[in-house]
Design a protein around this motif. Structure first.
Motif, PDB file in Angstrom:
ATOM      1  N   ALA A 419       7.515   6.984   5.362  1.00  0.00           N
ATOM      2  CA  ALA A 419       6.971   7.080   3.999  1.00  0.00           C
ATOM      3  C   ALA A 419       5.864   6.058   3.783  1.00  0.00           C
ATOM      4  CB  ALA A 419       8.082   6.881   2.980  1.00  0.00           C
ATOM      5  N   LEU A 420       6.116   4.814   4.167  1.00  0.00           N
ATOM      6  CA  LEU A 420       5.121   3.763   3.954  1.00  0.00           C
ATOM      7  C   LEU A 420       3.882   3.984   4.821  1.00  0.00           C
ATOM      8  CD1 LEU A 420       7.301   0.531   3.707  1.00  0.00           C
ATOM      9  CD2 LEU A 420       6.178   1.767   1.863  1.00  0.00           C
ATOM     10  N   GLN A 421       4.092   4.433   6.044  1.00  0.00           N
ATOM     11  CA  GLN A 421       2.954   4.671   6.917  1.00  0.00           C
ATOM     12  C   GLN A 421       2.074   5.800   6.390  1.00  0.00           C
ATOM     13  OE1 GLN A 421       3.941   5.518  11.018  1.00  0.00           O
ATOM     14  NE2 GLN A 421       1.974   4.744  11.741  1.00  0.00           N
ATOM     15  N   GLY A 422       2.698   6.776   5.723  1.00  0.00           N
ATOM     16  CA  GLY A 422       1.918   7.855   5.123  1.00  0.00           C
ATOM     17  C   GLY A 422       0.963   7.358   4.050  1.00  0.00           C
ATOM     18  N   ILE A 423       1.344   6.263   3.396  1.00  0.00           N
ATOM     19  CA  ILE A 423       0.494   5.684   2.361  1.00  0.00           C
ATOM     20  C   ILE A 423      -0.563   4.767   2.971  1.00  0.00           C
ATOM     21  CG2 ILE A 423       0.473   4.227   0.289  1.00  0.00           C
ATOM     22  CD1 ILE A 423       3.471   5.061  -0.070  1.00  0.00           C
ATOM     23  N   LEU A 424      -0.110   3.808   3.785  1.00  0.00           N
ATOM     24  CA  LEU A 424      -1.015   2.785   4.316  1.00  0.00           C
ATOM     25  C   LEU A 424      -1.921   3.310   5.420  1.00  0.00           C
ATOM     26  CD1 LEU A 424       1.441  -0.244   4.392  1.00  0.00           C
ATOM     27  CD2 LEU A 424      -0.215   0.360   2.633  1.00  0.00           C
ATOM     28  N   GLY A 425      -1.530   4.437   6.012  1.00  0.00           N
ATOM     29  CA  GLY A 425      -2.378   5.039   7.030  1.00  0.00           C
ATOM     30  C   GLY A 425      -3.443   5.955   6.468  1.00  0.00           C
ATOM     31  N   ASP A 426      -3.503   6.063   5.149  1.00  0.00           N
ATOM     32  CA  ASP A 426      -4.456   6.950   4.492  1.00  0.00           C
ATOM     33  C   ASP A 426      -5.781   6.217   4.242  1.00  0.00           C
ATOM     34  OD1 ASP A 426      -5.868   8.720   2.935  1.00  0.00           O
ATOM     35  OD2 ASP A 426      -4.412   8.808   1.295  1.00  0.00           O
ATOM     36  N   PRO A 427      -6.852   6.570   4.932  1.00  0.00           N
ATOM     37  CA  PRO A 427      -8.135   5.883   4.714  1.00  0.00           C
ATOM     38  C   PRO A 427      -8.734   6.134   3.339  1.00  0.00           C
ATOM     39  CG  PRO A 427      -8.429   7.767   6.165  1.00  0.00           C
ATOM     40  CD  PRO A 427      -6.951   7.614   5.958  1.00  0.00           C
ATOM     41  N   GLU A 428      -8.212   7.151   2.625  1.00  0.00           N
ATOM     42  CA  GLU A 428      -8.713   7.448   1.278  1.00  0.00           C
ATOM     43  C   GLU A 428      -7.794   6.913   0.187  1.00  0.00           C
ATOM     44  OE1 GLU A 428     -11.331  11.489   2.111  1.00  0.00           O
ATOM     45  OE2 GLU A 428      -9.344  11.696   1.209  1.00  0.00           O
ATOM     46  N   ALA A 429      -6.827   6.088   0.562  1.00  0.00           N
ATOM     47  CA  ALA A 429      -5.958   5.471  -0.440  1.00  0.00           C
ATOM     48  C   ALA A 429      -6.808   4.685  -1.435  1.00  0.00           C
ATOM     49  CB  ALA A 429      -4.947   4.549   0.228  1.00  0.00           C
ATOM     50  N   VAL A 430      -6.450   4.758  -2.711  1.00  0.00           N
ATOM     51  CA  VAL A 430      -7.223   4.099  -3.764  1.00  0.00           C
ATOM     52  C   VAL A 430      -6.717   2.669  -3.949  1.00  0.00           C
ATOM     53  CG1 VAL A 430      -7.798   4.127  -6.224  1.00  0.00           C
ATOM     54  CG2 VAL A 430      -7.745   6.264  -4.910  1.00  0.00           C
ATOM     55  N   LEU A 431      -7.652   1.730  -3.953  1.00  0.00           N
ATOM     56  CA  LEU A 431      -7.300   0.328  -4.136  1.00  0.00           C
ATOM     57  C   LEU A 431      -7.049   0.024  -5.608  1.00  0.00           C
ATOM     58  CD1 LEU A 431      -9.881  -1.477  -1.813  1.00  0.00           C
ATOM     59  CD2 LEU A 431      -7.527  -0.853  -1.302  1.00  0.00           C
ATOM     60  N   ASP A 432      -6.241  -0.994  -5.835  1.00  0.00           N
ATOM     61  CA  ASP A 432      -6.001  -1.467  -7.186  1.00  0.00           C
ATOM     62  C   ASP A 432      -7.271  -2.129  -7.741  1.00  0.00           C
ATOM     63  OD1 ASP A 432      -4.617  -2.061  -9.498  1.00  0.00           O
ATOM     64  OD2 ASP A 432      -2.919  -2.965  -8.459  1.00  0.00           O
TER      65      ASP A 432
END
Length: 496
Positions: A419-432
């Motif tokens: 689950a966590l890798q699915g989030i942190l491995g996303d290059p398009e994850a939006v930063l705070d």
């Protein structure tokens, strides 16, 4: 002639020996001041002595409470005192420290001494330590929110059949959208679905004013308000228009998010408005609710019944945040009725920075890379050496053996890490948000969210109030300055 050569060689050897002694003496005399708050300061206790033994560089730990950490660092930077050589700060403060050009860029030190496997750092976390494309901090923590659910509830075939009969569809496990979450929360709310003789509830989250409740809202609103891609004017931006600095918080996507969290509160335990992160985590691992969303701490607390009173070890499922059935297209000014899921780095984790005022940057860099290398950081994120850090290296997700050593069962460890890798491995994850005044922007968001949850305002009224407050804050700091810092935080070039 031979005698002269012997004298010269003797002098050279003597010089090398004395030079060696001098280098040792310098190393022995070097002390770096490391500033951090609990529990991040624990890394000095774990690794300081062995680092000193290996290098001769002494570590002086300076520990301060979290509420005064920002002021301690900023005061030192402004006055130029140079009291600290390495500081552990929140990634969300990058606008003040990095945007203000108070900390050293690290590429020079990385070229000089190397870095322990940069490609091992997940794509999303690489973004948190960069500003305008340059590296200004050492990664250390993979903070993000993920979704938790009780497998014994949601995977129960009897309950799935009853839900389908009532709602007309079979829900996904894990839930795919917040619309599904709402229905599932309603279904599991207010009855004894785990047969322990007590009433359970549908969902819980951080809702108390002044306890980071704004991130609960943003987990939901971002799914309705942000299109994947970018970042550019219409994609991958959540907080402000990157060309005008107009707040986006009053757009239909944000309003829909505010409306959804208001609905979810109906299916939460009585007293949800008094739930900060401690209350949410403790009650969830005791078995009170079917679902929750929070940082990775719940997954850790689940594993330790003796320490945290967990009644749910082995019963939790984990996933990235649910998405939404629709998303607002700001360019076209209309709803797109399509599945949309955005990974969001709530808070962004903790990072290590070297202040420009430090006179011992080389030694500070060496210690910073020592405590964040793959093997030592693995001990921290698994909790074998507890420092409050969550996984952030790719290797952290592969070394399941260390998670088992820390007390996890294999199924839980694999599911949690996936689950966590699915989030942190996303290059398009939006930063705070990472600009000066972030705490002020968020305080108003938190304030008006609390009024919606208390039934004192409508979502529309609250979002307009937040919009107005954010405009005032931007004007106070200077619109052009804030706009360019916001753009830099997104990796975009400043506007002229």
């Amino acid at each position: 002639m031979r005698k002269s050569r012997k004298v010269i060689m003797l002098l050279v050897i003597l010089g090398l020996v004395m030079g060696g002694f001098s280098a040792i003496a310098i190393a022995q005399k070097t002390t770096i001041n490391v500033l951090a708050s609990k529990p991040h300061s624990n890394v000095v206790d774990y690794f300081g002595a062995e680092f000193e033994k290996a290098t001769g560089i002494k570590i002086n730990k300076i520990e301060v409470p979290y509420p005064v950490l920002f002021d301690k660092v900023m005061t030192d930077l402004i006055t130029g005192t140079g009291a600290y050589d390495l500081v552990c700060v929140a990634a969300g403060w990058a606008g003040d420290f990095v945007g203000g050009r108070w900390v050293l860029p690290l590429e020079g030190l990385m070229d000089k001494y190397g870095y322990p496997d940069w490609e091992d750092v997940t794509p999303a976390i690489q973004k948190t330590v960069k500003w305008s494309g340059k590296i200004y901090a050492l990664p250390y923590d993979g903070d993000c929110h993920n979704f938790y659910y009780r497998k014994d509830a949601l995977e129960n075939p009897e309950y799935q059949a009853k839900f389908e009969k009532k709602y007309g569809y079979r829900y996904n496990v894990p839930p795919k959208t917040w619309e599904e979450v709402r229905d599932i929360a309603e279904f599991f709310n207010g009855w004894d679905w785990d047969n322990d003789g007590e009433k359970e509830y549908g969902i819980e989250f951080i809702a108390k004013r002044k306890t980071q409740a704004q991130w609960s809202l943003m987990d939901i609103a971002i799914q309705y308000a942000v299109l994947r891609g970018g970042p550019d004017k219409y994609h991958g931006v959540f907080f402000f228009d990157p060309e005008t600095m107009e707040p986006l918080v009053n757009t239909p996507g944000w309003i829909e998010g505010m409306r959804m969290i208001q609905e979810l509160a109906k299916y939460a335990p009585p007293g949800i408005l008094s739930y900060g992160y401690s209350e949410e985590r403790i009650t969830f691992v005791k078995g009170q609710c079917a679902m929750a969303f929070d940082w990775g701490d719940i997954g850790v607390m689940e594993q330790y019944p003796e320490k945290y009173g967990s009644n749910v070890k082995g019963l939790l499922g984990y996933s990235p945040l649910p998405g939404a059935e629709k998303v607002w297209d700001r360019k076209e000014g209309k709803w797109l009725h399509q599945y949309n899921q955005i990974n969001f780095l709530d808070f962004g984790g903790w990072i290590w920075c070297i202040p420009k005022t430090s006179k011992k940057a080389d030694a500070a860099y060496k210690f910073g890379t020592y405590i964040t290398d793959p093997e030592r950081s693995l001990l921290e994120v698994t909790g074998i050496n507890y420092s409050g850090a969550n996984p952030w290296r790719i290797s952290h997700f592969k070394r399941v053996d260390k998670w088992l050593e820390a007390g996890w069962n294999k199924e839980s460890a694999v599911d949690y890490l996936t689950a966590l890798q699915g989030i942190l491995g996303d290059p398009e994850a939006v930063l705070d948000l990472r600009i000066p005044g972030t705490a002020e922007y968020y305080d108003y968001l938190d304030l008006y969210l609390s009024k919606v949850l208390a039934g004192e305002m409508t979502p529309e009224e609250a979002c307009k109030k937040v919009y107005d407050a954010w405009e005032d804050i931007t004007e106070k700091y200077g619109r052009k300055k804030q706009l360019n810092l916001y753009r830099e935080s997104l990796g975009l070039k400043p506007l002229k």
